[in-house]
Design an enzyme around this catalytic site. Structure first.
Site, PDB file in Angstrom:
ATOM      1  N   GLN A 102       0.783  -1.034   0.265  1.00 53.27           N
ATOM      2  CA  GLN A 102       0.114  -0.163   0.092  1.00 53.27           C
ATOM      3  C   GLN A 102       0.854   1.223  -0.162  1.00 53.27           C
ATOM      4  O   GLN A 102       0.462   2.580   0.044  1.00 53.27           O
ATOM      5  CB  GLN A 102      -1.158  -0.161   1.097  1.00 53.27           C
ATOM      6  N   ASN A 103       2.591   1.245  -0.055  1.00 55.82           N
ATOM      7  CA  ASN A 103       2.910   2.115   0.667  1.00 55.82           C
ATOM      8  C   ASN A 103       3.304   2.664  -1.142  1.00 55.82           C
ATOM      9  O   ASN A 103       3.557   2.410  -2.083  1.00 55.82           O
ATOM     10  CB  ASN A 103       4.288   1.328   0.881  1.00 55.82           C
ATOM     11  N   ASP A 105       6.390   5.037  -1.171  1.00 53.26           N
ATOM     12  CA  ASP A 105       7.501   5.501  -1.383  1.00 53.26           C
ATOM     13  C   ASP A 105       8.579   5.379  -2.304  1.00 53.26           C
ATOM     14  O   ASP A 105       9.282   5.693  -1.662  1.00 53.26           O
ATOM     15  CB  ASP A 105       7.799   5.611  -0.091  1.00 53.26           C
ATOM     16  N   HIS A 120      -1.103   1.805  -4.588  1.00 51.97           N
ATOM     17  CA  HIS A 120      -2.119   2.968  -4.613  1.00 51.97           C
ATOM     18  C   HIS A 120      -0.926   4.228  -4.793  1.00 51.97           C
ATOM     19  O   HIS A 120      -1.028   5.362  -5.009  1.00 51.97           O
ATOM     20  CB  HIS A 120      -1.764   3.326  -3.064  1.00 51.97           C
ATOM     21  N   CYS A 128       2.545  14.696 -15.792  1.00 54.78           N
ATOM     22  CA  CYS A 128       1.504  16.397 -15.822  1.00 54.78           C
ATOM     23  C   CYS A 128       0.082  15.627 -16.700  1.00 54.78           C
ATOM     24  O   CYS A 128       0.104  14.586 -17.167  1.00 54.78           O
ATOM     25  CB  CYS A 128       2.682  16.334 -17.293  1.00 54.78           C
ATOM     26  N   GLY A 192       3.637  -4.536   9.147  1.00 51.60           N
ATOM     27  CA  GLY A 192       3.062  -2.867   8.838  1.00 51.60           C
ATOM     28  C   GLY A 192       1.849  -2.450   8.325  1.00 51.60           C
ATOM     29  O   GLY A 192       2.186  -1.339   7.948  1.00 51.60           O
ATOM     30  N   SER A 193       0.627  -3.163   8.606  1.00 49.06           N
ATOM     31  CA  SER A 193      -0.138  -2.824   8.266  1.00 49.06           C
ATOM     32  C   SER A 193      -1.419  -2.455   8.988  1.00 49.06           C
ATOM     33  O   SER A 193      -1.120  -4.246   9.776  1.00 49.06           O
ATOM     34  CB  SER A 193      -1.236  -3.527   7.089  1.00 49.06           C
ATOM     35  N   ASN A 218       3.219  -6.756  13.307  1.00 50.65           N
ATOM     36  CA  ASN A 218       2.481  -5.078  13.172  1.00 50.65           C
ATOM     37  C   ASN A 218       3.010  -5.050  14.719  1.00 50.65           C
ATOM     38  O   ASN A 218       2.691  -5.783  15.497  1.00 50.65           O
ATOM     39  CB  ASN A 218       1.219  -4.778  12.925  1.00 50.65           C
ATOM     40  N   ALA A 236       9.151  -4.220  12.985  1.00 49.97           N
ATOM     41  CA  ALA A 236       9.639  -5.101  11.381  1.00 49.97           C
ATOM     42  C   ALA A 236      10.750  -5.621  10.693  1.00 49.97           C
ATOM     43  O   ALA A 236      11.196  -6.189  10.585  1.00 49.97           O
ATOM     44  CB  ALA A 236       8.755  -4.094  10.150  1.00 49.97           C
TER      45      ALA A 236
HETATM   46  P1  NAD Z   1      -1.422   2.550   8.356  1.00 53.12           P
HETATM   47  O1  NAD Z   1      -0.519   4.047   9.171  1.00 53.12           O
HETATM   48  O2  NAD Z   1      -3.163   2.637   9.216  1.00 53.12           O
HETATM   49  O3  NAD Z   1      -0.901   1.144  10.002  1.00 53.12           O
HETATM   50  C1  NAD Z   1       0.735   1.329   9.975  1.00 53.12           C
HETATM   51  C2  NAD Z   1      -0.182   0.041  11.247  1.00 53.12           C
HETATM   52  O4  NAD Z   1       2.109   0.208  11.045  1.00 53.12           O
HETATM   53  C3  NAD Z   1       0.174   0.276  12.650  1.00 53.12           C
HETATM   54  O5  NAD Z   1      -1.025  -0.245  12.888  1.00 53.12           O
HETATM   55  C4  NAD Z   1       1.327   0.090  13.565  1.00 53.12           C
HETATM   56  O6  NAD Z   1       1.606  -0.416  14.607  1.00 53.12           O
HETATM   57  C5  NAD Z   1       2.183  -0.525  12.179  1.00 53.12           C
HETATM   58  N1  NAD Z   1       3.740   0.224  13.302  1.00 53.12           N
HETATM   59  C6  NAD Z   1       4.341   1.420  12.803  1.00 53.12           C
HETATM   60  N2  NAD Z   1       4.985   1.499  13.218  1.00 53.12           N
HETATM   61  C7  NAD Z   1       5.464  -0.250  12.254  1.00 53.12           C
HETATM   62  C8  NAD Z   1       7.006  -0.378  12.803  1.00 53.12           C
HETATM   63  N3  NAD Z   1       8.634   0.202  13.276  1.00 53.12           N
HETATM   64  N4  NAD Z   1       7.210  -1.934  12.230  1.00 53.12           N
HETATM   65  C9  NAD Z   1       6.116  -2.639  12.572  1.00 53.12           C
HETATM   66  N5  NAD Z   1       4.756  -1.859  12.488  1.00 53.12           N
HETATM   67  C10 NAD Z   1       4.623  -1.194  12.937  1.00 53.12           C
HETATM   68  O7  NAD Z   1      -0.998   1.882   7.457  1.00 53.12           O
HETATM   69  P2  NAD Z   1      -2.481   0.630   6.225  1.00 53.12           P
HETATM   70  O8  NAD Z   1      -2.444   0.431   6.778  1.00 53.12           O
HETATM   71  O9  NAD Z   1      -0.450   0.944   5.326  1.00 53.12           O
HETATM   72  O10 NAD Z   1      -2.849   2.142   5.702  1.00 53.12           O
HETATM   73  C11 NAD Z   1      -2.221   3.645   5.581  1.00 53.12           C
HETATM   74  C12 NAD Z   1      -2.664   4.203   4.152  1.00 53.12           C
HETATM   75  O11 NAD Z   1      -1.862   5.526   3.949  1.00 53.12           O
HETATM   76  C13 NAD Z   1      -2.357   3.050   3.008  1.00 53.12           C
HETATM   77  O12 NAD Z   1      -2.865   3.532   2.060  1.00 53.12           O
HETATM   78  C14 NAD Z   1      -0.589   3.709   2.625  1.00 53.12           C
HETATM   79  O13 NAD Z   1      -0.609   3.569   0.947  1.00 53.12           O
HETATM   80  C15 NAD Z   1      -1.013   4.860   3.533  1.00 53.12           C
HETATM   81  N6  NAD Z   1       0.916   5.431   3.138  1.00 53.12           N
HETATM   82  C16 NAD Z   1       1.349   5.461   2.889  1.00 53.12           C
HETATM   83  C17 NAD Z   1       2.983   5.570   3.582  1.00 53.12           C
HETATM   84  C18 NAD Z   1       4.191   5.001   3.089  1.00 53.12           C
HETATM   85  O14 NAD Z   1       4.624   5.418   1.620  1.00 53.12           O
HETATM   86  N7  NAD Z   1       5.402   5.067   3.452  1.00 53.12           N
HETATM   87  C19 NAD Z   1       3.266   6.556   4.673  1.00 53.12           C
HETATM   88  C20 NAD Z   1       2.038   6.831   5.172  1.00 53.12           C
HETATM   89  C21 NAD Z   1       0.588   6.165   4.570  1.00 53.12           C
END
Ligand code: NAD
Length: 248
Positions: A102-103, A105, A120, A128, A192-193, A218, A236
């Site tokens: 879902q990231n 980055d 995503h 553009c 990490g979700s 997580n 993680a």
């Molecule tokens: P989320 O923010 O809903 O949940 C993140 C989870 O990660 C939390 O439940 C937390 O307990 C856990 N967490 C935090 N630090 C951790 C670590 N060091 N090790 C293991 N777990 C850890 O994230 P999501 O489920 O990916 O949903 C959020 C949405 O936000 C997604 O759609 C994503 O695209 C977007 N997003 C992406 C980024 C990125 O690309 N890095 C950053 C922020 C949000």
């Protein structure tokens, strides 16, 4: 932790086809805050506003202010951490077939992962909406120093990151591929979700229905923990790093 660590190792060793599903938590240790974190700067900008397609088109400057103040400095400095590196190594060893993420980055690719299914999109790619020309983060950062909000140097069109904004559809082909990987693996590793947004919430149950073992790594509990063969509420990199010989 030592017992669970051994168990993760054993599950990975005995698996033939691992699929990983990653969320914002895997990149937290690379310095990228999660949405649900407490980071003040990140929270200054409202994702429901800067990342909603209608709002973005009505006021691209809000997004580009967020980009200049928060996203660009964070991404420019972010590097893959041991958890990203471990997944890349497992793929190189022929163990892991895909990272579904879902990231947005790009850190999985930077770590060396080849098959990355980005549900995503990717915020490092900017294009553009008029002529389709693509730009890098640095190019756009440079552009906005001379023109704000930045426009397309080629045609003057609106620039948008290649990210699925709220109100836009997920890329169907990527989603189909993710479903296929989920169905065909024998170990599904969530890293990490929070597993609360779709399709994140639907893939782990699909993996279990298809006969795979589910491991959830997580920091905090998720609503799907009860389905998992093994749950580790750990960082993680503490769990995945040792899989490739990095100290925990
Ligand atoms: P989320 O923010 O809903 O949940 C993140 C989870 O990660 C939390 O439940 C937390 O307990 C856990 N967490 C935090 N630090 C951790 C670590 N060091 N090790 C293991 N777990 C850890 O994230 P999501 O489920 O990916 O949903 C959020 C949405 O936000 C997604 O759609 C994503 O695209 C977007 N997003 C992406 C980024 C990125 O690309 N890095 C950053 C922020 C949000």
């Amino acid at each position: 932790m030592a017992v669970e660590q051994t168990e993760v190792q054993a599950l990975v060793d005995s698996a033939e086809r691992v699929a990983a599903f990653t969320g914002a938590g895997i990149s937290a240790e690379s310095g990228i805050p999660t949405y649900r974190g407490d980071d003040g700067v990140w929270n200054k900008y409202d994702p429901a506003k800067y990342a909603e397609i209608g709002n973005f088109l009505a006021d691209p400057a809000y997004y580009w202010s967020f980009f200049r103040e928060v996203r660009y400095p964070v991404l420019r400095n972010a590097r893959p951490n041991p958890a990203h590196l471990a997944l890349a190594r497992l793929e190189q060893q022929g163990k892991l077939s895909a990272v579904i993420t879902q990231n947005i980055d790009g850190l999985h690719q930077e770590a060396g992962s080849e098959k990355v299914l980005e549900l995503h999109g990717n915020t490092r790619r900017i294009s553009c909406l008029g002529c389709g020309m693509g730009y890098s983060l640095d190019q756009v950062h440079h552009r906005l120093e001379e023109k704000f909000p930045p426009d397309c140097p080629a045609c003057g069109g609106v620039l948008k990151p290649e990210v699925v904004f709220f109100g836009e559809s997920l890329p169907m082909e990527v989603l189909d591929d993710a479903v296929e990987e989920t169905r065909s693996c024998d170990l599904f590793l969530v890293v990490g979700s929070s597993l609360v947004v779709q399709p994140a919430a639907s893939l782990p149950p699909l993996a279990v229905e298809s006969g795979a073992r589910l491991v959830i790594i997580n920091r905090d509990p998720t609503p799907l923990d009860r389905l998992a063969h093994l749950v580790l509420h750990e960082k993680a990199s503490d769990v995945l790093g040792p899989l490739i010989g990095l100290p925990d």
